[in-house]
Design a protein around this motif. Sequence first.
Motif, short mmCIF file in Angstrom:
data_model
loop_
_atom_site.label_atom_id
_atom_site.label_comp_id
_atom_site.label_asym_id
_atom_site.label_seq_id
_atom_site.Cartn_x
_atom_site.Cartn_y
_atom_site.Cartn_z
N ALA A 164 0.84 -1.20 0.00
CA ALA A 164 0.00 0.00 0.00
C ALA A 164 0.88 1.25 0.00
N GLN A 165 2.01 1.16 0.73
CA GLN A 165 2.90 2.33 0.80
C GLN A 165 3.49 2.65 -0.58
N ASP A 166 3.74 1.60 -1.38
CA ASP A 166 4.26 1.84 -2.74
C ASP A 166 3.25 2.67 -3.54
N ILE A 167 1.97 2.36 -3.35
CA ILE A 167 0.93 3.09 -4.09
C ILE A 167 0.85 4.54 -3.59
N ILE A 168 0.90 4.68 -2.25
CA ILE A 168 0.84 6.04 -1.67
C ILE A 168 2.02 6.88 -2.17
N ASN A 169 3.20 6.25 -2.19
CA ASN A 169 4.40 6.99 -2.60
C ASN A 169 4.39 7.35 -4.08
N ASN A 170 3.58 6.63 -4.84
CA ASN A 170 3.60 6.84 -6.30
C ASN A 170 2.29 7.44 -6.79
N LYS A 171 1.91 8.57 -6.27
CA LYS A 171 0.73 9.34 -6.74
C LYS A 171 -0.58 8.55 -6.65
N SER A 172 -0.65 7.66 -5.71
CA SER A 172 -1.89 6.88 -5.47
C SER A 172 -2.18 5.80 -6.50
N TYR A 173 -1.21 5.49 -7.35
CA TYR A 173 -1.43 4.37 -8.27
C TYR A 173 -0.09 3.80 -8.73
N LEU A 174 -0.13 2.57 -9.23
CA LEU A 174 1.03 1.95 -9.86
C LEU A 174 0.62 1.57 -11.28
N GLU A 175 1.53 1.74 -12.20
CA GLU A 175 1.24 1.39 -13.59
C GLU A 175 1.36 -0.13 -13.74
#
Lengths: 207, 193
Positions: B70-81
């Motif tokens: 979840a932290q990866d998503i938060i750190n990356n503008k709320s989404y992952l490609e």
Amino acid sequence: MIKLNNKGMTAIEVLVTFVLIAIVVVGLYDGIVALKEKETISSAQLSIDTYKNLITKDLQDDFIKKGLVSAKISSLTGGDKGYLVNFVFKDNSRKTLKVIQQFGCTATDLEEAQDICLNRGIGINDSDKFSINYGPDGNLVEYPLPDLGHEVIPGLGGGADHTVYSLKINEVNISSKDRVFSLHITLSHPDLGSDYSINIVTPLNYP
Amino acid sequence: MIKNSKGFVLVETLVVTAFVAAVFSVIYVNFYPLAGEYERRTFYDDIDSKYGAYWVKFFVQRNSYSSFTAQDIINNKSYLEFSCNNITDSFDKTMCKNMMDRLGLEKAIITFYQLSDDDDNADGLTFTGIKTKADSVFSDDPAFAAYIHYLPNYTVKSLNGARYRVICKFKRSGDSLETKELNDTYATMEVIK
């Protein structure tokens, strides 16, 4: 006693009124005719969408829930023209997809029939026949194309009358390549174009 | 009794005409876009796009898809490609690429199941939902942002325990033989990972 107003309208006032009303009525009529045409087209589009969704859902359900192991693609033999696909699923069940794509003859005289029918392998009194059949082997369910208009053409050369439909199966592409099964069936209608297609891809024998 | 036989003066006629015109303008402005809106939404969550989104979710849920938090998503503008290149197993990666190519996948993102902001810290996590950021992070693709805004907030937790979802954009053509303008279609599906 109140004196009545006996003044009437002048001819020019009556004329202007009629002209204005005529303009409004003509404007409304055009709008209503356009809406009626749009409603007819929307209704036809809905029929095609419903047809497409029905078949697509049945196929997708099997591909997702059962998982496809193999798909053997062949041409139809016997009377009908089209394609036959024999599916084997992970639970060892088998289903068959039969796509009948048989174009009728649209020619209205024998000379025309030679060019547009016989030279393309279509009998001069052949009717359109389009349908998709899917189900367990020996128990196929037929999904006939919705009738969105048809024309009965008098038989040529003493033959029987035959029917050509507006909605046709225009293109069929079935392939098993790179361990992916692809099914692409395009429907076409002279007024609606060929934007409607059944498009399904699924992995083959994927764990 | 003297009757008022005066008619309307020009300015009165003009005022009434302007008023009626204004009323019709308001009606037109409010109702006309509804037709376009209806047509646009025929490209949202159609059966083909939903099926495509299922396969995107399928590959994200594979063990061979690089793990994320979840932290990866938060750190990356709320989404992952989403990308098939994030799959470590070469067989899975090839299959993913073949499938996405045939499905016409244009873009897919992985984001939180809930699309609006989560401020309650109920599950020990607070984040800015993709809905809040959609206009800025997808400023180059306003149609994609419009689809995100169209979706519900999904504030009620998933019954399946899904914490994430994929949002996908596909390019579709009705007839592969004709050169036609491609339609963009959109779909979403929850991800259990």
